[in-house]
Motif scaffolding. Structure first.
Motif, PDB file in Angstrom:
ATOM      1  N   ALA A   1       0.854  -1.200   0.000  1.00 25.93           N
ATOM      2  CA  ALA A   1       0.000   0.000   0.000  1.00 25.93           C
ATOM      3  C   ALA A   1       0.889   1.249   0.000  1.00 25.93           C
ATOM      4  N   VAL A   2       1.997   1.183   0.732  1.00 26.22           N
ATOM      5  CA  VAL A   2       2.945   2.319   0.735  1.00 26.22           C
ATOM      6  C   VAL A   2       3.599   2.442  -0.649  1.00 26.22           C
ATOM      7  N   TYR A   3       3.954   1.321  -1.250  1.00 21.70           N
ATOM      8  CA  TYR A   3       4.559   1.340  -2.590  1.00 21.70           C
ATOM      9  C   TYR A   3       3.585   1.965  -3.600  1.00 21.70           C
ATOM     10  N   GLU A   4       2.317   1.603  -3.486  1.00 23.42           N
ATOM     11  CA  GLU A   4       1.315   2.112  -4.418  1.00 23.42           C
ATOM     12  C   GLU A   4       1.287   3.648  -4.378  1.00 23.42           C
ATOM     13  N   ALA A   5       1.280   4.191  -3.165  1.00 23.91           N
ATOM     14  CA  ALA A   5       1.254   5.654  -3.018  1.00 23.91           C
ATOM     15  C   ALA A   5       2.564   6.261  -3.526  1.00 23.91           C
ATOM     16  N   ARG A   6       3.649   5.606  -3.215  1.00 22.68           N
ATOM     17  CA  ARG A   6       4.960   6.096  -3.652  1.00 22.68           C
ATOM     18  C   ARG A   6       5.042   6.118  -5.186  1.00 22.68           C
ATOM     19  N   LEU A   7       4.574   5.055  -5.815  1.00 24.55           N
ATOM     20  CA  LEU A   7       4.660   4.959  -7.281  1.00 24.55           C
ATOM     21  C   LEU A   7       3.688   5.925  -7.949  1.00 24.55           C
ATOM     22  N   GLU A   8       2.632   6.283  -7.254  1.00 25.17           N
ATOM     23  CA  GLU A   8       1.741   7.312  -7.798  1.00 25.17           C
ATOM     24  C   GLU A   8       2.475   8.653  -7.807  1.00 25.17           C
ATOM     25  N   ALA A   9       3.251   8.899  -6.745  1.00 26.65           N
ATOM     26  CA  ALA A   9       3.979  10.170  -6.642  1.00 26.65           C
ATOM     27  C   ALA A   9       5.143  10.233  -7.635  1.00 26.65           C
ATOM     28  N   THR A  10       5.880   9.148  -7.788  1.00 25.22           N
ATOM     29  CA  THR A  10       7.074   9.194  -8.655  1.00 25.22           C
ATOM     30  C   THR A  10       6.723   8.949 -10.119  1.00 25.22           C
ATOM     31  N   ARG A  11       5.586   8.334 -10.364  1.00 26.13           N
ATOM     32  CA  ARG A  11       5.150   7.945 -11.714  1.00 26.13           C
ATOM     33  C   ARG A  11       6.164   7.037 -12.405  1.00 26.13           C
ATOM     34  N   GLY A  12       6.835   6.240 -11.626  1.00 25.79           N
ATOM     35  CA  GLY A  12       7.796   5.350 -12.287  1.00 25.79           C
ATOM     36  C   GLY A  12       8.306   4.269 -11.358  1.00 25.79           C
ATOM     37  N   TYR A  13       9.302   4.637 -10.572  1.00 18.63           N
ATOM     38  CA  TYR A  13      10.010   3.644  -9.771  1.00 18.63           C
ATOM     39  C   TYR A  13      10.114   4.127  -8.326  1.00 18.63           C
ATOM     40  N   LEU A  14      10.615   3.258  -7.442  1.00 17.84           N
ATOM     41  CA  LEU A  14      10.579   3.580  -6.016  1.00 17.84           C
ATOM     42  C   LEU A  14      11.445   4.780  -5.647  1.00 17.84           C
ATOM     43  N   ALA A  15      12.623   4.897  -6.251  1.00 22.17           N
ATOM     44  CA  ALA A  15      13.512   5.995  -5.863  1.00 22.17           C
ATOM     45  C   ALA A  15      13.352   7.207  -6.786  1.00 22.17           C
ATOM     46  N   GLY A  16      12.351   7.203  -7.645  1.00 25.16           N
ATOM     47  CA  GLY A  16      12.145   8.356  -8.540  1.00 25.16           C
ATOM     48  C   GLY A  16      11.599   7.900  -9.874  1.00 25.16           C
ATOM     49  N   GLY A  17      11.763   8.744 -10.865  1.00 24.92           N
ATOM     50  CA  GLY A  17      11.168   8.467 -12.178  1.00 24.92           C
ATOM     51  C   GLY A  17      11.889   7.386 -12.977  1.00 24.92           C
TER      52      GLY A  17
END
Ligand code: GS8
Length: 221
Positions: free
Chosen positions: A148-164
């Motif tokens: 669930a945290v990954y889902e929100a993170r990937l919505e913010a980065t629009r790509g990958y965990l550490a960024g785009g």
């Protein structure tokens, strides 16, 4: 120069992580099998390579290393010139700190849940035991919280965990997730998180990932 040596074989998840990093940078390497049937991993030669009697171990000339994520960092730093994706974000302290943070999430939060399910579903039955359904349910619940945290993170980065762009933090998830995706929990758990599913599918398109996936199944890639 003689190629580096990876001790252990591709179906072992932590060995596969190292192979992924070697493939990403196009390094030459030699795989040296360690015979678990013969308990070679607990014998003196292998304990000199990895004092915990585990695989992988890694040798580059006089350098002997263990711990798959540390080996990956070494490989990526040594081969920075051919690491086109700059998987550690070398050269930018704040970006590389974010990669480190998500690598720690993978190692300390994600892997323990997936590993526990893997042990119950694959290792326990192989040793003649019965999977502990309570351990599986608790691990799946923890995995869902993480995703669930990954889902929100990937919505913010629009790509990958550490960024785009892809980083080692993403790739490090590959070996255990590959096995998890073969289990009946994969669809209900990952299916609930569309951005995580899309992220996984993007990872599967990388040539290094395809090659190591085939090696994990006993193929050449
Ligand atoms: C874990 C190595 C490991 O668990 C790493 O390299 O990242 N944190 C280390 N290796 C397993 C095989 S791969 O799942 C292993 O060697 N197990 C045998 C044992 O522990 O005796």
């Amino acid at each position: 120069m003689s190629p580096v040596k990876v001790f252990g074989s591709a179906p072992f998840t932590n060995v596969a992580r190292v192979l992924l990093c070697l493939e990403e940078v196009g390094a030459d390497y030699e795989i040296v099998d360690v015979d678990f049937g013969d308990r070679e991993h607990k014998g003196p030669d292998h304990l000199a390579r990895n004092p915990f009697g585990q695989v992988p171990a890694f040798q580059d000339g006089d350098l002997m290393l263990f711990e798959s994520r540390a080996i990956c960092r070494y490989i990526l730093r040594k081969h920075r010139a051919t690491d086109e994706a700059n998987l550690l974000r070398e050269g930018d302290p704040s970006e590389s700190a974010v990669v480190d943070a998500w690598l720690d999430v993978e190692a300390l939060r994600y892997e323990p849940s997936v590993h526990a399910v893997f042990v119950q579903r694959r290792v326990v039955p192989a040793l003649g035991g019965k999977p502990d359904e309570r351990v599986i349910a608790e691990s799946i619940a923890r995995l869902r919280e993480t995703l669930a945290v990954y889902e929100a993170r990937l919505e913010a980065t629009r790509g990958y965990l550490a960024g785009g762009e892809v980083s080692l933090a993403d790739l490090s998830h590959f070996p255990y997730t590959r096995y998890f995706m073969e289990m009946p929990y994969a669809v209900p758990v990952f299916g609930a998180y569309p951005r995580v599913t899309a992220w996984w599918e993007r990872l599967l398109t990388r040539p290094s990932v395809r090659k190591v996936a085939a090696m994990m199944s006993g193929g050449e890639g």
